[in-house]
Scaffold this motif. Structure first.
Motif, mmCIF file in Angstrom:
data_model
loop_
_atom_site.group_PDB
_atom_site.id
_atom_site.type_symbol
_atom_site.label_atom_id
_atom_site.label_comp_id
_atom_site.label_asym_id
_atom_site.label_seq_id
_atom_site.Cartn_x
_atom_site.Cartn_y
_atom_site.Cartn_z
ATOM 1 N N VAL A 1 0.759 -1.382 0.430
ATOM 2 C CA VAL A 1 -0.195 -0.585 0.039
ATOM 3 C C VAL A 1 1.229 1.209 0.362
ATOM 4 O O VAL A 1 1.332 1.510 0.717
ATOM 5 C CB VAL A 1 -0.851 0.271 1.193
ATOM 6 C CG1 VAL A 1 -1.484 2.005 1.101
ATOM 7 C CG2 VAL A 1 -1.902 -1.485 1.418
ATOM 8 N N ASN A 2 1.234 2.293 -1.276
ATOM 9 C CA ASN A 2 1.325 3.136 -0.937
ATOM 10 C C ASN A 2 0.245 5.089 -1.501
ATOM 11 O O ASN A 2 -0.573 4.954 -2.464
ATOM 12 C CB ASN A 2 2.092 3.243 -1.876
ATOM 13 C CG ASN A 2 3.152 4.774 -2.076
ATOM 14 O OD1 ASN A 2 3.138 5.313 -1.083
ATOM 15 N ND2 ASN A 2 3.624 4.788 -3.798
ATOM 16 N N PRO A 3 1.059 5.112 -0.202
ATOM 17 C CA PRO A 3 1.144 5.545 1.047
ATOM 18 C C PRO A 3 0.555 4.633 2.468
ATOM 19 O O PRO A 3 -0.427 4.921 2.071
ATOM 20 C CB PRO A 3 1.765 6.686 1.647
ATOM 21 C CG PRO A 3 0.227 7.905 0.772
ATOM 22 C CD PRO A 3 0.085 7.072 -0.031
ATOM 23 N N THR B 1 -7.009 9.745 -2.048
ATOM 24 C CA THR B 1 -6.714 8.320 -2.559
ATOM 25 C C THR B 1 -4.990 7.851 -1.825
ATOM 26 O O THR B 1 -4.756 8.295 -1.766
ATOM 27 C CB THR B 1 -6.568 8.687 -4.056
ATOM 28 O OG1 THR B 1 -5.447 9.741 -4.974
ATOM 29 C CG2 THR B 1 -7.748 9.320 -4.408
ATOM 30 N N PHE B 2 -5.127 6.614 -2.314
ATOM 31 C CA PHE B 2 -3.649 6.002 -2.223
ATOM 32 C C PHE B 2 -3.904 4.432 -3.098
ATOM 33 O O PHE B 2 -4.881 4.742 -3.294
ATOM 34 C CB PHE B 2 -3.679 5.310 -0.894
ATOM 35 C CG PHE B 2 -5.023 4.381 -0.440
ATOM 36 C CD1 PHE B 2 -4.523 2.874 -0.454
ATOM 37 C CD2 PHE B 2 -6.282 4.657 0.011
ATOM 38 C CE1 PHE B 2 -5.293 1.881 0.095
ATOM 39 C CE2 PHE B 2 -6.822 3.878 0.698
ATOM 40 C CZ PHE B 2 -6.936 2.182 0.164
ATOM 41 N N THR C 1 -8.441 -3.359 6.304
ATOM 42 C CA THR C 1 -7.305 -3.705 6.391
ATOM 43 C C THR C 1 -7.551 -4.056 4.385
ATOM 44 O O THR C 1 -8.570 -4.262 3.291
ATOM 45 C CB THR C 1 -7.724 -5.461 5.858
ATOM 46 O OG1 THR C 1 -7.336 -5.633 7.313
ATOM 47 C CG2 THR C 1 -6.871 -6.795 5.700
ATOM 48 N N VAL C 2 -6.386 -3.919 3.254
ATOM 49 C CA VAL C 2 -6.413 -4.483 2.027
ATOM 50 C C VAL C 2 -6.541 -5.798 1.894
ATOM 51 O O VAL C 2 -5.530 -6.067 1.884
ATOM 52 C CB VAL C 2 -6.042 -3.213 1.235
ATOM 53 C CG1 VAL C 2 -6.227 -3.601 0.036
ATOM 54 C CG2 VAL C 2 -5.840 -1.819 2.416
ATOM 55 N N THR D 1 -1.921 -3.639 5.105
ATOM 56 C CA THR D 1 -3.162 -2.761 6.518
ATOM 57 C C THR D 1 -3.012 -1.309 5.357
ATOM 58 O O THR D 1 -1.454 -0.591 5.429
ATOM 59 C CB THR D 1 -2.976 -3.032 7.633
ATOM 60 O OG1 THR D 1 -1.644 -2.373 7.854
ATOM 61 C CG2 THR D 1 -3.824 -4.505 8.012
ATOM 62 N N VAL D 2 -3.625 -0.873 5.999
ATOM 63 C CA VAL D 2 -3.455 1.267 5.453
ATOM 64 C C VAL D 2 -4.223 1.589 6.928
ATOM 65 O O VAL D 2 -5.159 1.382 7.142
ATOM 66 C CB VAL D 2 -4.411 1.192 4.681
ATOM 67 C CG1 VAL D 2 -5.402 1.010 4.528
ATOM 68 C CG2 VAL D 2 -3.780 3.186 3.743
#
Length: 363
Positions: free
Chosen positions: A162-164, A172-173, A230-231, A249-250
């Motif tokens: 994940v970024n960031p 958005t990410f 969680t992604v 995770t983000v």
């Protein structure tokens, strides 16, 4: 009698006070139950997973539930995340169920994870409690079962990042990674192109197709509520490769604001009839760089005026006395609020000289 009543009331207060203190300062409590019906069958049979989660006494942070089912090859076949609960939602009694049809022989795993973020039952700031159940699907045709992939299929490796990994609310990410042939010891040199990756986040689902290098990426918008989310990414598999999944995770949180200071520039003394210039300067408290163009409220006696930082407000001193000035910045997404109480501008009557006699020396 009155003395006995007072003593009795005091004793009752002493007895009750510790219990009240423990209730206010206790950690949150929870219960988790998960079951699968039936617990086994043949390929093609359906099974239902039922979950109930209760949460009590959460006073800070959030709590939420993630649910998923993975097939014998490790591919994710079901995923859901509950809303995030706060103290205002207490107590929580969350119940849900989902039904899947087994199309592979082996062990199907269904799990529920209860996540506490900010205040946890174990006394820490973060805790994840997971419970799982299993459905055993047998291959009535005598084919390969268990956790091994079907004959001829190769295992796969799915990476995710994940970024960031920390993002402000509603921003958005990106989520990306790669899909590779895990049958090779140096799997990173064996990308799988043209595969469909399914990515889920906070109730949203997106798909991406892997490139010639095995790479994939999607973009999500963070929710407005802060918390850890969680992604999950999954590859369902195809005729050549077995399915797989991965998660990351983000953290959604508002950025910390900077401090700023207000400088009011004005004369301390003026005369009646003079024009008085009052300049409001807003500065970064750390770098002392001037911050221009922010709305600032300038107080002049009982009146208030909204001007931009860096600008000058002009008034005319009409009467002798004082002018009380001050300024306030309400803050914005980047800077905290600031206030300068200012001070007083003294207004003096301009001295005059009256000539009463003009004469030559000696007269």
């Amino acid at each position: 009698m009155r003395g006995e009543a007072v003593a009795s009331a005091a004793l009752m207060l002493l007895l009750l006070t510790p219990a009240v203190w423990r209730t206010v300062n206790s950690s949150p409590s929870y219960s988790i139950s998960i079951s699968v019906t039936p617990e086994g069958g043949s390929v093609g049979d359906s099974f239902t997973t039922s979950v109930r989660v209760t949460v009590h006494g959460l006073q800070a942070g959030t709590a939420y539930v993630t649910l998923w089912t993975r097939d014998p090859g490790g591919a994710e076949r079901y995923y859901r995340q509950s809303p995030q609960w706060t103290y205002a939602d207490m107590p929580v009694d969350y119940r849900t169920a989902w039904t899947l049809t087994s199309d592979k022989a082996g062990t199907w795993t269904s799990c529920v994870s209860l996540v506490f973020d900010g205040e946890a039952p174990d006394g820490s700031g973060y805790q994840e409690i997971t419970r799982c159940v299993y459905f055993e699907a047998s291959d009535s045709g005598g084919g390969g079962g268990g956790d091994d992939p079907p004959p001829g299929k190769k295992p796969t490796k799915l990476t995710i990042a994940v970024n960031p990994d920390r993002v402000p609310p509603s921003q958005t990410f990106s989520v990306g990674g790669g899909l590779f042939d895990a049958s090779q010891s140096d799997w990173w040199n064996y990308p799988i192109a043209g595969a469909t990756i399914t990515v889920t986040f906070n109730g949203q689902t997106k798909t991406a197709t892997t490139s010639s290098s095995g790479g994939w990426s999607v973009v999500f918008t963070a929710p407005s509520q802060e918390g850890t989310y969680t992604v999950r990414a999954s590859f369902a598999g195809n005729s050549q490769y077995d399915g797989t999944s991965a998660s990351a995770t983000v953290r959604v949180q508002r950025p910390s604001k900077k401090n700023c200071i207000i400088e009011l520039i004005y004369p301390e003394k003026v005369h009646v009839g003079d024009f008085v210039n009052i300049t409001v300067v807003l500065r970064d408290a750390e770098t002392h760089q001037e911050i221009r163009g922010r709305p600032v409220i300038l107080y002049v006696d009982a009146d208030s005026h909204e001007i931009e930082s860096g600008s000058t407000f002009t008034i005319r001193a009409e009467y002798p006395g004082t002018i009380d000035v001050g300024a306030r910045f309400e803050g914005d997404e980047q800077y905290d609020a600031a206030y300068d109480p200012g001070g007083l501008i003294e207004i003096w009557t301009r001295p005059s000289i009256e000539i009463t006699h003009v004469g030559r020396g000696g007269e």
